[in-house]
Design a protein around this motif. Structure first.
Motif, PDB file in Angstrom:
ATOM      1  N   UNK A 149      -4.772  -5.157   7.987  1.00 48.28           N
ATOM      2  CA  UNK A 149      -3.833  -6.081   8.621  1.00 48.28           C
ATOM      3  C   UNK A 149      -2.512  -6.135   7.867  1.00 48.28           C
ATOM      4  N   UNK A 150      -2.583  -6.166   6.533  1.00 51.57           N
ATOM      5  CA  UNK A 150      -1.371  -6.250   5.713  1.00 51.57           C
ATOM      6  C   UNK A 150      -0.558  -4.963   5.810  1.00 51.57           C
ATOM      7  N   UNK A 151      -1.252  -3.821   5.751  1.00 46.98           N
ATOM      8  CA  UNK A 151      -0.568  -2.536   5.842  1.00 46.98           C
ATOM      9  C   UNK A 151       0.112  -2.376   7.202  1.00 46.98           C
ATOM     10  N   UNK A 152      -0.608  -2.715   8.276  1.00 52.96           N
ATOM     11  CA  UNK A 152      -0.021  -2.594   9.614  1.00 52.96           C
ATOM     12  C   UNK A 152       1.172  -3.522   9.773  1.00 52.96           C
ATOM     13  N   UNK A 153       1.085  -4.732   9.262  1.00 48.90           N
ATOM     14  CA  UNK A 153       2.204  -5.659   9.375  1.00 48.90           C
ATOM     15  C   UNK A 153       3.438  -5.115   8.657  1.00 48.90           C
ATOM     16  N   UNK A 154       3.233  -4.569   7.477  1.00 44.60           N
ATOM     17  CA  UNK A 154       4.363  -4.011   6.737  1.00 44.60           C
ATOM     18  C   UNK A 154       4.966  -2.818   7.467  1.00 44.60           C
ATOM     19  N   UNK A 155       4.100  -1.941   8.011  1.00 43.79           N
ATOM     20  CA  UNK A 155       4.597  -0.756   8.714  1.00 43.79           C
ATOM     21  C   UNK A 155       5.319  -1.125   9.998  1.00 43.79           C
ATOM     22  N   UNK A 156       4.828  -2.158  10.688  1.00 42.95           N
ATOM     23  CA  UNK A 156       5.454  -2.575  11.941  1.00 42.95           C
ATOM     24  C   UNK A 156       6.826  -3.206  11.727  1.00 42.95           C
ATOM     25  N   UNK A 157       6.914  -4.103  10.750  1.00 44.04           N
ATOM     26  CA  UNK A 157       8.064  -5.001  10.702  1.00 44.04           C
ATOM     27  C   UNK A 157       9.005  -4.795   9.522  1.00 44.04           C
ATOM     28  N   UNK A 158       8.620  -4.018   8.506  1.00 43.80           N
ATOM     29  CA  UNK A 158       9.472  -3.865   7.330  1.00 43.80           C
ATOM     30  C   UNK A 158       9.914  -2.415   7.155  1.00 43.80           C
ATOM     31  N   UNK A 159      10.891  -2.221   6.284  1.00 42.95           N
ATOM     32  CA  UNK A 159      11.461  -0.882   6.099  1.00 42.95           C
ATOM     33  C   UNK A 159      11.600  -0.496   4.638  1.00 42.95           C
ATOM     34  N   UNK A 160      10.766  -1.037   3.791  1.00 37.03           N
ATOM     35  CA  UNK A 160      10.864  -0.730   2.372  1.00 37.03           C
ATOM     36  C   UNK A 160       9.614  -0.069   1.828  1.00 37.03           C
ATOM     37  N   UNK A 161       9.493  -0.103   0.503  1.00 37.70           N
ATOM     38  CA  UNK A 161       8.340   0.480  -0.164  1.00 37.70           C
ATOM     39  C   UNK A 161       7.133  -0.452  -0.058  1.00 37.70           C
ATOM     40  N   UNK A 162       5.963   0.177  -0.038  1.00 32.55           N
ATOM     41  CA  UNK A 162       4.710  -0.587   0.057  1.00 32.55           C
ATOM     42  C   UNK A 162       3.670   0.156  -0.757  1.00 32.55           C
ATOM     43  N   UNK A 163       3.067  -0.535  -1.722  1.00 34.79           N
ATOM     44  CA  UNK A 163       2.071   0.117  -2.561  1.00 34.79           C
ATOM     45  C   UNK A 163       0.690   0.019  -1.917  1.00 34.79           C
ATOM     46  N   UNK A 164       0.041   1.168  -1.768  1.00 38.18           N
ATOM     47  CA  UNK A 164      -1.319   1.203  -1.253  1.00 38.18           C
ATOM     48  C   UNK A 164      -2.285   0.785  -2.350  1.00 38.18           C
ATOM     49  N   UNK A 165      -3.379   0.140  -1.937  1.00 32.87           N
ATOM     50  CA  UNK A 165      -4.389  -0.294  -2.904  1.00 32.87           C
ATOM     51  C   UNK A 165      -5.754   0.183  -2.447  1.00 32.87           C
ATOM     52  N   UNK A 166      -6.591   0.667  -3.371  1.00 29.36           N
ATOM     53  CA  UNK A 166      -7.941   1.090  -2.977  1.00 29.36           C
ATOM     54  C   UNK A 166      -8.802  -0.105  -2.585  1.00 29.36           C
ATOM     55  N   UNK A 167      -9.655   0.121  -1.601  1.00 29.64           N
ATOM     56  CA  UNK A 167     -10.532  -0.945  -1.125  1.00 29.64           C
ATOM     57  C   UNK A 167     -11.703  -1.149  -2.082  1.00 29.64           C
ATOM     58  N   UNK A 338       2.068   8.825  -7.940  1.00 31.54           N
ATOM     59  CA  UNK A 338       2.291   8.726  -9.384  1.00 31.54           C
ATOM     60  C   UNK A 338       0.957   8.953 -10.086  1.00 31.54           C
ATOM     61  N   UNK A 339       0.731  10.201 -10.526  1.00 32.87           N
ATOM     62  CA  UNK A 339      -0.525  10.537 -11.153  1.00 32.87           C
ATOM     63  C   UNK A 339      -0.797   9.788 -12.436  1.00 32.87           C
ATOM     64  N   UNK A 340       0.133   9.795 -13.412  1.00 34.22           N
ATOM     65  CA  UNK A 340      -0.132   9.091 -14.666  1.00 34.22           C
ATOM     66  C   UNK A 340      -0.439   7.607 -14.483  1.00 34.22           C
ATOM     67  N   UNK A 341       0.232   6.962 -13.509  1.00 38.03           N
ATOM     68  CA  UNK A 341       0.013   5.533 -13.289  1.00 38.03           C
ATOM     69  C   UNK A 341      -1.092   5.264 -12.271  1.00 38.03           C
ATOM     70  N   UNK A 342      -1.605   6.329 -11.630  1.00 41.39           N
ATOM     71  CA  UNK A 342      -2.637   6.209 -10.596  1.00 41.39           C
ATOM     72  C   UNK A 342      -2.175   5.256  -9.487  1.00 41.39           C
ATOM     73  N   UNK A 343      -0.973   5.487  -8.979  1.00 43.11           N
ATOM     74  CA  UNK A 343      -0.413   4.631  -7.937  1.00 43.11           C
ATOM     75  C   UNK A 343       0.112   5.471  -6.781  1.00 43.11           C
ATOM     76  N   UNK A 344      -0.048   4.956  -5.565  1.00 38.43           N
ATOM     77  CA  UNK A 344       0.505   5.585  -4.366  1.00 38.43           C
ATOM     78  C   UNK A 344       1.378   4.554  -3.664  1.00 38.43           C
ATOM     79  N   UNK A 345       2.626   4.912  -3.446  1.00 43.40           N
ATOM     80  CA  UNK A 345       3.572   4.025  -2.775  1.00 43.40           C
ATOM     81  C   UNK A 345       4.145   4.750  -1.566  1.00 43.40           C
ATOM     82  N   UNK A 346       4.130   4.101  -0.414  1.00 39.64           N
ATOM     83  CA  UNK A 346       4.711   4.681   0.788  1.00 39.64           C
ATOM     84  C   UNK A 346       5.970   3.919   1.154  1.00 39.64           C
ATOM     85  N   UNK A 347       6.832   4.540   1.923  1.00 35.30           N
ATOM     86  CA  UNK A 347       8.023   3.877   2.435  1.00 35.30           C
ATOM     87  C   UNK A 347       7.885   3.746   3.944  1.00 35.30           C
ATOM     88  N   UNK A 348       7.769   2.526   4.398  1.00 38.15           N
ATOM     89  CA  UNK A 348       7.651   2.239   5.828  1.00 38.15           C
ATOM     90  C   UNK A 348       9.035   2.102   6.471  1.00 38.15           C
TER      91      UNK A 348
END
Length: 348
Positions: A149-167, A338-348
């Motif tokens: 729900x949070x990811x879809x809301x960000x992709x629908x309505x925002x235009x910036x960076x969004x960090x993905x988080x493992x479930x 970001x491999x060293x930081x183990x982070x994935x960030x997308x831009x919506x």
């Protein structure tokens, strides 16, 4: 090739087209579909707009193409979402009017067989979104998963960076869509286990390309929407996932090997591989078989990477594709791995 651009985003109160470019399953399974429509209205404030084939099984490719055109051409519609996937969207592609769609860019959300349309939009110059169908993610029993729900809301309505988080937990076993009892409570889940990083020594930030691996293999065979010059994708982040058909580890390896022989693997510095679906009504695997299937697929992916892309960074079991929760991935948009930081960030 000119990189795709992000189309304007909708706002709460806007109209969103709901189309069935593949299968008209809303006509067969109204319970998850109606629930998904209700959540679009109540939780996202969007007004769904249906088309003649949205609830029609067996609609012709021409009729489905007409609905796609109508959704893009309507100036009052600000975004488009697929009801679900299917298996024959490839027959719709030759009927699409690229200039009409290019002149009316809108955010499109879909996955699975909608890889066809995602690849088409990529080549048309439009960033789209791999994820979030009405029947599966919005129509989830009980409630939408918070990460979805949070990811879809960000992709629908925002235009910036969004960090993905493992479930922390995920769902793999489905319940029947024709039973009201299915939707009375949330489905059972199991521990997530986190993402698996392979060669995480670098940071890659680039536009994405890929989709469902089975659909990509069909596009390759049909010579549609995949560039004949593989250097077009050099430097991109490759995103791949497998469907509920659960292709064998050998099939996954053979598809990747064919892509490698074509030169389609070596130019990607990073690969995100979605968490594989390991259970279906046709293959109701026990826990041991589920674990074995996932392990063998990971091994097949890494075997192909070692043969054709020895410098590629790989992240396995990322929460996108045929899994729940499902994170939305921008298709043609920017992803930072970001491999060293183990982070994935997308831009919506």
């Amino acid at each position: 090739m000119t990189p795709p651009t992000y189309p304007s985003k909708p706002s709460p109160g806007d109209r969103i087209a709901v189309i069935s470019p593949s299968a008209g399953l809303p006509g067969l399974f109204p319970l998850p579909y109606e629930l998904g429509l209700e959540r679009l209205r109540k939780e996202y404030g969007l007004e769904p707009v249906e088309y003649p084939t949205t609830r029609t099984m067996g609609a012709t490719p021409r009729a489905r193409a007409d609905d796609i055109h109508a959704a893009f051409a309507d100036p009052t519609v600000k975004a488009i979402i697929a009801s679900i996937g299917g298996d024959d969207q490839i027959t719709v592609l030759p009927l699409l009017d690229r200039e009409l769609i290019r002149a009316n860019p809108k955010p499109f959300f879909g996955m699975s067989d909608n890889t066809n349309l995602l690849a088409y939009l990529h080549n048309t110059g439009i960033v789209a979104y791999h994820g979030a169908s009405v029947m599966c993610e919005l129509g989830r029993p009980g409630a939408m998963h918070p990460l979805t729900a949070e990811s879809l809301r960000a992709a629908l309505f925002t235009s910036g960076e969004y960090e993905l988080r493992p479930a922390e937990r995920f769902r793999d076993i489905d319940l029947p869509w024709d039973s009201p009892e299915t939707f009375a409570s949330e489905p059972p889940t199991e521990p997530g286990g986190g993402w698996i990083w392979h060669r995480p020594e670098r940071v890659v930030e680039a536009r994405s390309w890929g989709g469902n691996i089975e659909i990509l293999s069909w596009l390759l065979m049909a010579d549609r929407e995949i560039a004949r010059d593989p250097s077009v994708y050099d430097g991109c982040v490759l995103v791949l996932e497998t469907s509920e058909d659960m292709p064998s580890a050998n099939d996954v390896f053979w598809i990747l090997r064919s892509m490698g022989e074509r030169g389609l693997l070596g130019g990607f510095p990073a690969l995100l591989m979605g968490r594989p679906k390991t259970w279906s009504f046709e293959k109701p695997n026990a826990p041991e078989a589920k674990a074995r299937y996932a392990r063998e697929q990971r091994e097949a992916v890494l075997r192909a990477v070692d043969l054709y892309a020895r410098d590629m960074m790989v992240v396995l079991d990322v929460d996108f594709g045929h899994t729940d929760p499902q994170l939305v991935i921008p298709y043609g948009g920017v992803i930072r791995v970001d491999g060293p930081a183990r982070r994935i960030t997308v831009t919506y």
